[in-house]
Structure formats: C-alpha cells, structure tokens
Motif scaffolding. Structure first.
Motif, mmCIF file in Angstrom:
data_model
loop_
_atom_site.group_PDB
_atom_site.id
_atom_site.type_symbol
_atom_site.label_atom_id
_atom_site.label_comp_id
_atom_site.label_asym_id
_atom_site.label_seq_id
_atom_site.Cartn_x
_atom_site.Cartn_y
_atom_site.Cartn_z
ATOM 1 N N SER A 68 64.690 48.789 71.437
ATOM 2 C CA SER A 68 63.260 49.024 71.626
ATOM 3 C C SER A 68 62.665 49.813 70.474
ATOM 4 O O SER A 68 63.381 50.466 69.696
ATOM 5 N N SER A 69 61.360 49.761 70.378
ATOM 6 C CA SER A 69 60.635 50.527 69.362
ATOM 7 C C SER A 69 60.904 52.022 69.511
ATOM 8 O O SER A 69 61.081 52.739 68.524
ATOM 9 N N LYS A 70 60.968 52.485 70.739
ATOM 10 C CA LYS A 70 61.206 53.910 70.995
ATOM 11 C C LYS A 70 62.559 54.359 70.436
ATOM 12 O O LYS A 70 62.678 55.434 69.825
ATOM 13 N N THR A 71 63.580 53.525 70.620
ATOM 14 C CA THR A 71 64.912 53.862 70.118
ATOM 15 C C THR A 71 64.931 53.886 68.596
ATOM 16 O O THR A 71 65.505 54.796 67.986
ATOM 17 N N LEU A 72 64.299 52.908 67.972
ATOM 18 C CA LEU A 72 64.260 52.865 66.513
ATOM 19 C C LEU A 72 63.533 54.074 65.935
ATOM 20 O O LEU A 72 63.902 54.582 64.873
ATOM 21 N N ARG A 73 62.507 54.514 66.612
ATOM 22 C CA ARG A 73 61.785 55.708 66.155
ATOM 23 C C ARG A 73 62.715 56.916 66.123
ATOM 24 O O ARG A 73 62.656 57.740 65.210
ATOM 25 N N HIS A 74 63.585 57.021 67.118
ATOM 26 C CA HIS A 74 64.538 58.144 67.140
ATOM 27 C C HIS A 74 65.553 58.038 65.999
ATOM 28 O O HIS A 74 66.044 59.052 65.510
ATOM 29 N N TRP A 75 65.857 56.829 65.581
ATOM 30 C CA TRP A 75 66.832 56.636 64.513
ATOM 31 C C TRP A 75 66.241 56.855 63.129
ATOM 32 O O TRP A 75 66.980 57.091 62.171
ATOM 33 N N ALA A 76 64.939 56.711 62.994
ATOM 34 C CA ALA A 76 64.305 56.625 61.673
ATOM 35 C C ALA A 76 64.654 57.810 60.778
ATOM 36 O O ALA A 76 65.085 57.632 59.628
ATOM 37 N N VAL A 77 64.469 59.023 61.272
ATOM 38 C CA VAL A 77 64.698 60.217 60.445
ATOM 39 C C VAL A 77 66.167 60.325 60.063
ATOM 40 O O VAL A 77 66.510 60.626 58.897
ATOM 41 N N TRP A 78 67.056 60.064 61.031
ATOM 42 C CA TRP A 78 68.486 60.166 60.755
ATOM 43 C C TRP A 78 68.940 59.121 59.740
ATOM 44 O O TRP A 78 69.699 59.432 58.804
ATOM 45 N N LEU A 79 68.492 57.899 59.910
ATOM 46 C CA LEU A 79 68.895 56.833 58.993
ATOM 47 C C LEU A 79 68.384 57.106 57.586
ATOM 48 O O LEU A 79 69.118 56.918 56.597
ATOM 49 N N TYR A 80 67.147 57.566 57.488
ATOM 50 C CA TYR A 80 66.578 57.878 56.179
ATOM 51 C C TYR A 80 67.336 59.031 55.520
ATOM 52 O O TYR A 80 67.696 58.951 54.332
ATOM 53 N N SER A 81 67.605 60.080 56.270
ATOM 54 C CA SER A 81 68.301 61.248 55.715
ATOM 55 C C SER A 81 69.708 60.903 55.258
ATOM 56 O O SER A 81 70.140 61.300 54.166
ATOM 57 N N ILE A 82 70.432 60.159 56.090
ATOM 58 C CA ILE A 82 71.793 59.748 55.722
ATOM 59 C C ILE A 82 71.757 58.857 54.482
ATOM 60 O O ILE A 82 72.590 58.990 53.575
ATOM 61 N N GLY A 83 70.775 57.960 54.414
ATOM 62 C CA GLY A 83 70.651 57.075 53.272
ATOM 63 C C GLY A 83 70.417 57.827 51.977
ATOM 64 O O GLY A 83 71.026 57.513 50.942
ATOM 65 N N VAL A 84 69.547 58.832 52.002
ATOM 66 C CA VAL A 84 69.274 59.628 50.803
ATOM 67 C C VAL A 84 70.527 60.383 50.364
ATOM 68 O O VAL A 84 70.856 60.444 49.169
ATOM 69 N N VAL A 85 71.246 60.966 51.323
ATOM 70 C CA VAL A 85 72.490 61.682 51.001
ATOM 71 C C VAL A 85 73.492 60.730 50.353
ATOM 72 O O VAL A 85 74.155 61.067 49.356
ATOM 73 N N LEU A 86 73.630 59.523 50.880
ATOM 74 C CA LEU A 86 74.564 58.550 50.323
ATOM 75 C C LEU A 86 74.157 58.138 48.908
ATOM 76 O O LEU A 86 75.011 57.933 48.035
ATOM 77 N N LEU A 87 72.846 58.027 48.666
ATOM 78 C CA LEU A 87 72.380 57.674 47.322
ATOM 79 C C LEU A 87 72.723 58.779 46.316
ATOM 80 O O LEU A 87 73.076 58.493 45.164
#
Length: 370
Positions: A68-87
C-alpha cells in the motif's frame, strides 16, 4: 471458476495487478527477447539469463503491487538513507570495473545507484506529501537538495547516465507537485549558465568527447564518433519494412558495438524498419499512458506523485536511449527499457510498475471480493 483453480490468497494478489498494463509489458518483453536473440547472434544462454531477469522482475511486480501507499511512505526515508550510505561506501571501498567504481561486493556485486532510481522519487514524494501544495520556494529547494546529493555521488563513480536518470526521477516529482513555472524557467536559465562550468570542470575527458561528437560525429569516425555513425547507418538501412529478423548486416557483421545493450534499438530498427519502430513506440507510449492513468487513481498525494514520476521517468529512459542511438543526444549509457540486456535495469523497472499498480485506491479490490 478462477477461485476454484487457484488459492484464495493468489486470487487476491493477482487482483492488485493491472491486467491491461501487464499484457502490454509482456508483449514488449517478448519483442525484447526476440531482438536480443538476434543481437547476440542466437546466443541462447544470454536470452535464458535475460528470461530469468524478467521472471524475477515479474515476481517482484506482483509482490510490490500488494504494498500500500501507506507502507511505502514508511519505507521512503529508510530506503533513501540506506541508499545514500551505500553510495558513499561505493566511493570508499567499491569494486572497479572498466574504469568505473560503481559496485559493492557483499557475496555478490550490487549496484546501489539502481536503488536510488526508486528511493529518490519515493523520498521526494514523501517530503511533499507532508507539505501543502503547490510547494513553497523553500520546499522546492529542500527537495532539490534531496535529489542533488545522490546525483553527485553517482556522478563521482563516474556514471553520468544513471545520475541523470536519478535526477530526472526526483525532478518529475517536484514538477508534478505543482512547481511554479517561474522556478522552472529560472532553473533552465541556471542550467544554461552553469553548463560551460560543468563542461570544463565537472566532466571527465571522455564525457566531453561524447558531447563534441554529438555536434560533429564525422570528426572522429574511427574513435568517439564510431558508435553513433554505425548506429545511424543501421537504422537508416532498415528502410520502411526492415531487412527481416536476424538479417541485419550492421549487427551480424560486427559493425555495431554494444548491440545487445545500449544500441539494441539500432538492431531493431535495421531488422524491422520504420513500421517496426512505430509499433515499438506505440507499445511504449501505451505503457506510459497506462502508468499515468493508474497514478491518477492513487489513494493519496504520495501515491499520485510517486506513480506519476515513475511513469514519466520511463518515458525519459526511452527518450534518452532512442535519442542517443539516433545521434540526437550524446551517448550516456542508458539502456532501452525492457529491451536491452541487463538484470538490474529490468528488475528495477518491473518493481516500478508493481509500485504503480499498488498505488490505486484499495476499496475497489475489496468491493470486487464482496
């Protein structure tokens, strides 16, 4: 009938999948595999590997369509933060291949920049979903910074093509949020003014060569202009109805480089001609239209912004690849979506379409079950 043949959980899961979009995607995938078979000189092993990529992608499409959209919203910050760290880790301890440091080894090679193709629009859509729209100037600036950080990290690898895809996916969210035309105009003027500085100080020598080749490809036909020159010959020699499947001279006589990846559109154009290209473009445009239609049915602001951005980004992939293969844009290494060979690109795109399908208002599914 269907309920008696399949488990109830599978029936419910498949109801979240848009059958129309899936059917057209499947047709495009079939054309992609047929073209890859020809471009790889009937290399069944390569076609089988690509088929595995598509199978994984289809599974992820179904999986992500359930979220759901609600679940993806909860993931957004975590996915972005993890992605930046990996970069950042890529720049420090990344694996180098062909002169580019783009991968991390964790038992297998992963490319964190691919994650950011989804993480950046998710993060920007999340940010705007918490703000009044149209966005204020300060909100636009903050959103641009969210896009700029991963974009610059990917450019350092260097990977100009992927950095552009990441930047545009985030920018499309800002645009769909209602960005002022004054700001868009100001941004275009700023980019125009900064372009010379970027050219002289922000690009590698090979990237500058690609831009120079765009304006004068005949200046170095055996060097930087070779790819574009051979590609244009292949597309032009296809004529109206093409030379026929597996009958292309440019590809099968090894004149066309990278024919199974970045330049596969030239293979398709030579073998199927103008008629085939028009059919292929029609499939792409229908997919983009269907994606935008589904995005407009999103259950909240986050869903509509994210779904719209992913659909328009798919168009940008198509525009850049066909533009560079036709000699209208510089070569930046962007594959033809769902046709070029490549696992990460295919899986990321199929996940995107799963997200788009999952953004619809869920009350429709429940009404169907009652």
């Amino acid at each position: 009938m269907i309920n008696s043949l399949f488990p109830s959980w599978l029936v419910v899961a498949l109801q979240r999948v848009d059958a129309v979009l899936l059917a057209v995607l499947s047709l495009l995938i079939f054309l992609g595999l047929a073209t890859l078979y020809s471009a790889s000189d009937a290399n069944l092993e390569q076609v089988q590997r690509q088929s595995i990529h598509f199978t994984i992608g289809l599974g992820l499409l179904v999986l992500f369509s359930q979220i759901s959209s609600k679940t993806l919203r909860h993931w957004a910050v975590w996915l972005y933060s993890i992605g930046v760290v990996l970069l950042v880790l890529v720049l420090i301890v990344g694996v180098t291949k062909k002169g580019a440091q783009r991968w991390l080894y964790i038992g297998m090679d992963i490319q964190p920049s691919e994650i950011m193709k989804l993480a950046v629009p998710m993060m920007v859509a999340y940010y705007f979903s918490e703000k009044p729209l149209p966005p204020r100037f300060v909100d636009v600036v903050i959103a641009l910074l969210l896009v700029l950080v991963p974009m610059l990290l990917v450019m350092k690898q260097p990977d100009l093509g992927t950095s552009l895809l990441i930047a545009t996916s985030g920018f499309f969210v800002i645009y769909l949020a209602g960005m002022s035309w004054w700001l868009i105009g100001g941004g275009i003027l700023f980019i125009g003014a900064a372009a010379p500085l970027m050219y002289f100080f922000g690009m590698h020598e090979y990237q500058r060569k690609r831009i120079e080749t765009l304006f004068d490809p005949e200046s170095d036909l055996l060097g930087t202009g070779y790819h574009i020159y051979q590609s244009k010959i292949a597309i032009g020699s296809g004529g109206v109805d093409g030379k026929g499947w597996m009958q292309g001279d440019q590809s099968h006589l090894d004149f066309l480089p990278e024919r199974h990846t970045d330049f596969i559109f030239a293979v398709f154009g030579e073998e199927f001609g103008l008629v085939g290209n028009l059919i292929l473009m029609s499939l792409y445009l229908f997919i983009i239209w269907r994606g935008l239609y589904l995005a407009s049915k999103g259950e909240d602001t986050f869903a509509r912004l994210l779904g719209g951005s992913l659909s328009v980004s798919f168009f940008f992939y198509l525009f850049v690849n066909t533009g560079m293969v036709s000699g209208l844009l510089p070569v930046v290494g962007v594959p033809l979506p769902l046709v070029s060979y490549g696992g990460t690109s295919v899986v990321t795109l199929m996940m995107s379409f799963g997200i788009i399908m999952g953004m619809r208002k869920r009350k429709r599914i429940y009404q169907r079950d009652s």
